[in-house]
Design an enzyme around this catalytic site. Sequence first.
Site, PDB file in Angstrom:
ATOM      1  N   ASP A 155       6.915 -13.017  15.293  1.00  0.00           N
ATOM      2  CA  ASP A 155       6.068 -13.456  14.228  1.00  0.00           C
ATOM      3  C   ASP A 155       4.652 -13.746  14.403  1.00  0.00           C
ATOM      4  OD1 ASP A 155       5.211 -16.185  12.874  1.00  0.00           O
ATOM      5  OD2 ASP A 155       7.449 -15.901  12.385  1.00  0.00           O
ATOM      6  N   SER A 162      -5.637 -12.347  -3.227  1.00  0.00           N
ATOM      7  CA  SER A 162      -4.695 -12.075  -4.305  1.00  0.00           C
ATOM      8  C   SER A 162      -5.740 -12.496  -5.787  1.00  0.00           C
ATOM      9  CB  SER A 162      -3.676 -12.814  -4.373  1.00  0.00           C
ATOM     10  OG  SER A 162      -3.128 -12.788  -5.632  1.00  0.00           O
ATOM     11  N   TYR A 177       1.411 -21.377  -3.318  1.00  0.00           N
ATOM     12  CA  TYR A 177       1.142 -19.692  -2.839  1.00  0.00           C
ATOM     13  C   TYR A 177      -0.520 -19.519  -3.038  1.00  0.00           C
ATOM     14  CZ  TYR A 177       0.518 -14.917  -3.046  1.00  0.00           C
ATOM     15  OH  TYR A 177      -0.010 -13.501  -2.751  1.00  0.00           O
ATOM     16  N   LYS A 196      -3.801 -18.751  -0.278  1.00  0.00           N
ATOM     17  CA  LYS A 196      -4.615 -17.542  -0.272  1.00  0.00           C
ATOM     18  C   LYS A 196      -6.315 -18.247  -0.489  1.00  0.00           C
ATOM     19  CE  LYS A 196      -1.890 -14.351   0.273  1.00  0.00           C
ATOM     20  NZ  LYS A 196      -1.869 -13.766   1.523  1.00  0.00           N
ATOM     21  N   ASN A 250      11.388 -11.180  -8.964  1.00  0.00           N
ATOM     22  CA  ASN A 250      10.282 -12.222  -9.707  1.00  0.00           C
ATOM     23  C   ASN A 250       9.275 -11.165 -10.356  1.00  0.00           C
ATOM     24  OD1 ASN A 250      11.030 -14.599  -8.411  1.00  0.00           O
ATOM     25  ND2 ASN A 250      10.006 -13.833  -6.532  1.00  0.00           N
ATOM     26  N   ASN A 251       8.895 -10.094 -10.003  1.00  0.00           N
ATOM     27  CA  ASN A 251       7.678  -9.377 -10.768  1.00  0.00           C
ATOM     28  C   ASN A 251       8.465  -8.404 -11.781  1.00  0.00           C
ATOM     29  OD1 ASN A 251       6.625  -9.653  -7.401  1.00  0.00           O
ATOM     30  ND2 ASN A 251       5.566 -10.253  -9.254  1.00  0.00           N
ATOM     31  N   LEU A 252       7.718  -7.933 -12.837  1.00  0.00           N
ATOM     32  CA  LEU A 252       8.043  -7.081 -13.771  1.00  0.00           C
ATOM     33  C   LEU A 252       8.817  -6.001 -13.406  1.00  0.00           C
ATOM     34  CD1 LEU A 252       8.139  -7.049 -16.905  1.00  0.00           C
ATOM     35  CD2 LEU A 252       5.827  -6.133 -17.036  1.00  0.00           C
ATOM     36  N   PHE A 307       8.458 -12.503 -20.967  1.00  0.00           N
ATOM     37  CA  PHE A 307       8.219 -14.090 -20.690  1.00  0.00           C
ATOM     38  C   PHE A 307       7.000 -14.277 -21.918  1.00  0.00           C
ATOM     39  CE2 PHE A 307       9.901 -13.685 -16.232  1.00  0.00           C
ATOM     40  CZ  PHE A 307      11.305 -14.243 -16.878  1.00  0.00           C
ATOM     41  N   ARG A 323       6.830 -17.906 -19.242  1.00  0.00           N
ATOM     42  CA  ARG A 323       7.200 -18.272 -18.018  1.00  0.00           C
ATOM     43  C   ARG A 323       6.278 -19.488 -17.415  1.00  0.00           C
ATOM     44  NH1 ARG A 323       7.492 -13.662 -13.292  1.00  0.00           N
ATOM     45  NH2 ARG A 323       5.197 -13.786 -13.700  1.00  0.00           N
TER      46      ARG A 323
HETATM   47  P1  NAD Z   1       5.987  -7.994   1.551  1.00  0.00           P
HETATM   48  O1  NAD Z   1       6.930  -9.370   1.431  1.00  0.00           O
HETATM   49  O2  NAD Z   1       6.730  -6.950   1.254  1.00  0.00           O
HETATM   50  O3  NAD Z   1       5.314  -8.048   2.869  1.00  0.00           O
HETATM   51  C1  NAD Z   1       5.149  -9.053   3.776  1.00  0.00           C
HETATM   52  C2  NAD Z   1       5.553  -8.529   5.142  1.00  0.00           C
HETATM   53  O4  NAD Z   1       5.327  -9.658   6.162  1.00  0.00           O
HETATM   54  C3  NAD Z   1       7.178  -8.501   5.265  1.00  0.00           C
HETATM   55  O5  NAD Z   1       7.665  -7.312   5.943  1.00  0.00           O
HETATM   56  C4  NAD Z   1       7.455  -9.853   5.973  1.00  0.00           C
HETATM   57  O6  NAD Z   1       8.886  -9.493   6.674  1.00  0.00           O
HETATM   58  C5  NAD Z   1       6.308  -9.959   6.912  1.00  0.00           C
HETATM   59  N1  NAD Z   1       6.174 -11.318   7.314  1.00  0.00           N
HETATM   60  C6  NAD Z   1       5.980 -12.442   6.748  1.00  0.00           C
HETATM   61  N2  NAD Z   1       5.877 -13.476   7.386  1.00  0.00           N
HETATM   62  C7  NAD Z   1       5.711 -13.015   8.630  1.00  0.00           C
HETATM   63  C8  NAD Z   1       5.407 -13.597   9.996  1.00  0.00           C
HETATM   64  N3  NAD Z   1       5.444 -14.924  10.121  1.00  0.00           N
HETATM   65  N4  NAD Z   1       5.274 -12.917  10.974  1.00  0.00           N
HETATM   66  C9  NAD Z   1       5.534 -11.578  11.039  1.00  0.00           C
HETATM   67  N5  NAD Z   1       5.652 -10.945   9.763  1.00  0.00           N
HETATM   68  C10 NAD Z   1       5.795 -11.650   8.608  1.00  0.00           C
HETATM   69  O7  NAD Z   1       4.803  -8.486   0.775  1.00  0.00           O
HETATM   70  P2  NAD Z   1       3.548  -7.460  -0.042  1.00  0.00           P
HETATM   71  O8  NAD Z   1       3.615  -7.467  -1.316  1.00  0.00           O
HETATM   72  O9  NAD Z   1       3.630  -6.306   0.681  1.00  0.00           O
HETATM   73  O10 NAD Z   1       2.466  -8.309   0.458  1.00  0.00           O
HETATM   74  C11 NAD Z   1       1.633  -8.170   1.576  1.00  0.00           C
HETATM   75  C12 NAD Z   1       0.668  -9.180   1.424  1.00  0.00           C
HETATM   76  O11 NAD Z   1      -0.205  -9.106   0.119  1.00  0.00           O
HETATM   77  C13 NAD Z   1       1.092 -10.918   1.191  1.00  0.00           C
HETATM   78  O12 NAD Z   1       0.022 -11.434   2.200  1.00  0.00           O
HETATM   79  C14 NAD Z   1       0.808 -11.091  -0.013  1.00  0.00           C
HETATM   80  O13 NAD Z   1       0.611 -12.452  -0.376  1.00  0.00           O
HETATM   81  C15 NAD Z   1      -0.275 -10.302  -0.368  1.00  0.00           C
HETATM   82  N6  NAD Z   1      -0.413  -9.856  -1.898  1.00  0.00           N
HETATM   83  C16 NAD Z   1       0.578  -9.221  -2.656  1.00  0.00           C
HETATM   84  C17 NAD Z   1       0.680  -8.967  -3.855  1.00  0.00           C
HETATM   85  C18 NAD Z   1       1.702  -8.415  -4.571  1.00  0.00           C
HETATM   86  O14 NAD Z   1       1.799  -8.491  -5.955  1.00  0.00           O
HETATM   87  N7  NAD Z   1       2.628  -7.648  -3.872  1.00  0.00           N
HETATM   88  C19 NAD Z   1      -0.483  -9.569  -4.820  1.00  0.00           C
HETATM   89  C20 NAD Z   1      -1.465 -10.233  -4.096  1.00  0.00           C
HETATM   90  C21 NAD Z   1      -1.374 -10.374  -2.465  1.00  0.00           C
HETATM   91  N1  UFG Z   2       6.892 -10.863 -16.942  1.00  0.00           N
HETATM   92  C1  UFG Z   2       7.858 -10.831 -17.859  1.00  0.00           C
HETATM   93  N2  UFG Z   2       9.220 -10.358 -17.238  1.00  0.00           N
HETATM   94  C2  UFG Z   2       9.386 -10.399 -15.966  1.00  0.00           C
HETATM   95  C3  UFG Z   2       8.628 -10.696 -14.884  1.00  0.00           C
HETATM   96  C4  UFG Z   2       7.230 -10.623 -15.288  1.00  0.00           C
HETATM   97  O1  UFG Z   2       7.697 -10.634 -19.086  1.00  0.00           O
HETATM   98  O2  UFG Z   2      10.668 -10.413 -15.596  1.00  0.00           O
HETATM   99  C5  UFG Z   2       5.487 -10.815 -17.299  1.00  0.00           C
HETATM  100  C6  UFG Z   2       4.820 -11.890 -16.833  1.00  0.00           C
HETATM  101  O3  UFG Z   2       4.790 -12.992 -17.797  1.00  0.00           O
HETATM  102  C7  UFG Z   2       3.461 -11.344 -17.023  1.00  0.00           C
HETATM  103  C8  UFG Z   2       3.736  -9.873 -16.410  1.00  0.00           C
HETATM  104  O4  UFG Z   2       4.870  -9.633 -16.583  1.00  0.00           O
HETATM  105  O5  UFG Z   2       2.890 -11.273 -18.168  1.00  0.00           O
HETATM  106  C9  UFG Z   2       3.245  -9.746 -14.806  1.00  0.00           C
HETATM  107  O6  UFG Z   2       4.142 -10.535 -14.071  1.00  0.00           O
HETATM  108  P1  UFG Z   2       4.347 -10.375 -12.570  1.00  0.00           P
HETATM  109  O7  UFG Z   2       5.487 -11.434 -12.223  1.00  0.00           O
HETATM  110  O8  UFG Z   2       4.827  -9.156 -12.296  1.00  0.00           O
HETATM  111  O9  UFG Z   2       3.136 -10.628 -11.716  1.00  0.00           O
HETATM  112  P2  UFG Z   2       2.316 -11.783 -11.941  1.00  0.00           P
HETATM  113  O10 UFG Z   2       0.677 -11.243 -12.726  1.00  0.00           O
HETATM  114  O11 UFG Z   2       2.708 -13.020 -12.477  1.00  0.00           O
HETATM  115  O12 UFG Z   2       1.796 -12.058 -10.452  1.00  0.00           O
HETATM  116  C10 UFG Z   2       1.484 -10.871  -9.511  1.00  0.00           C
HETATM  117  C11 UFG Z   2       1.961 -11.697  -8.099  1.00  0.00           C
HETATM  118  C12 UFG Z   2       1.155 -12.778  -7.756  1.00  0.00           C
HETATM  119  C13 UFG Z   2      -0.141 -12.386  -7.731  1.00  0.00           C
HETATM  120  C14 UFG Z   2      -0.610 -11.976  -9.116  1.00  0.00           C
HETATM  121  C15 UFG Z   2      -2.115 -11.677  -8.964  1.00  0.00           C
HETATM  122  O13 UFG Z   2       3.481 -11.831  -8.204  1.00  0.00           O
HETATM  123  O14 UFG Z   2       1.528 -13.149  -6.312  1.00  0.00           O
HETATM  124  O15 UFG Z   2       0.125 -10.913  -9.282  1.00  0.00           O
HETATM  125  O16 UFG Z   2      -2.238 -10.825  -7.984  1.00  0.00           O
HETATM  126  F1  UFG Z   2      -0.933 -13.655  -7.308  1.00  0.00           F
END
Ligand code: NAD
Ligand code: UFG
Length: 339
Positions: free
Chosen positions: A60, A126, A150, A154, A199-201, A219, A293
Amino acid sequence: MADTILVTGGAGYIGSHTVLELLEAGYKLVALDNYSHSYPKSLEVVKELTNQAFPVYEGDVRDKDLLQQIFSQHPVTGVIHFAGFKAVAESTQQPLAYYDNNLVGLLCLLEVMEEQGCKNLIFSSSATVYGQPTHLPLGEDAPLSVTNPYGRTKLIGENILRDLYAQDPTWNLVLLRYFNPIGAHPSGRLGEDPQGVPNNLVPYMTQVASGLRDHIRVFGNDYDTPDGTGVRDYIHVVDLSRGHVAAMKKWAPGSGLSIYNLGTGQGYSVLEMIQALSRAVGRDLPYKIYPRRPGDIASCYADPRKAQTELGWSAQLDLEAMCRHAWSWQQQHPQGFQD
Ligand code: NAD
Ligand code: UFG
């Protein structure tokens, strides 16, 4: 001994792709992950794809003894900090867990880095820190506001780094604001492995394409956008990862604190995304319109010019590649890394 980069959260979606790009660019690294949201398999695949070995610590980022041990065993000169939780809705249900993991994690890391005299950091921020955009595209100087725990972790993380830099300007701190990373490694062997219902599209859509889910839920179709559905700046995860390699140039002495958007500058609507993935899959994917959403915004896309000018980085891979690679990963790994 060559300089080594510590990658926290290295087994995760963006972390594993970045580890691969760092190795391909010739860097030495050590990865740390507690596997709370990933599997050891992702970094095993990286080793296979690159034919390179590197140490991986299971643990961790809040464990300062472990961080000290890593620093004592490797000549770490810079850290790329991905470790954290990232689900917006979950953060509203478990705010304390998000503050603990994302902020205590950052503080523990910074304290050990300071003790060890390692002052080069790349921080995963982000586009969520821009909140509801007042104008588009979003430049780095756009107003910041957040609406959920969340996002707040950030923004607070960014502010911790600003305060640290104000106190000690010998730090080199790069804050990267990611837009919407999607896609997978072109081999289809490395990709996003969401746990439970995505959660993501895009992961949701690829699960519909592979028959794991019935239809795509759109959504909202009454936003103020060309077709009424939400518009986002989707960026290929390989491009995003390469952005981190480019950002390391801001670890040069005296670089200070820098902030960059990592996006393409191009927005696509949900319906355009469904069409693009349908083309990659070779058939029309079923969808239904749902209510908006809560917490979603209409449109969000980057002005990516600062990263291009100062880092020499810009996204190269188009939407077709993002969808093709996401689909290849899904086909090869219907159950993620457990397949
Ligand atoms: P992810 O969940 O795939 O990767 C995060 C990794 O960190 C995982 O492997 C998890 O096991 C590890 N982790 C979490 N808490 C930990 C801890 N306390 N100690 C050690 N390891 C730990 O997510 P991701 O999409 O690769 O995102 C990476 C970073 O980018 C995150 O900080 C996230 O907030 C940021 N981010 C992601 C997105 C996105 O859409 N994926 C967008 C903007 C910012
Ligand atoms: N959407 C749908 N159906 C789904 C999921 C999403 O219609 O099942 C729509 C959302 O309403 C949005 C678009 O698709 O219009 C993208 O949604 P995502 O959930 O894929 O992504 P977001 O833009 O909501 O959020 C992502 C990350 C956040 C980050 C943000 C900006 O999940 O953590 O991008 O970087 F903060």
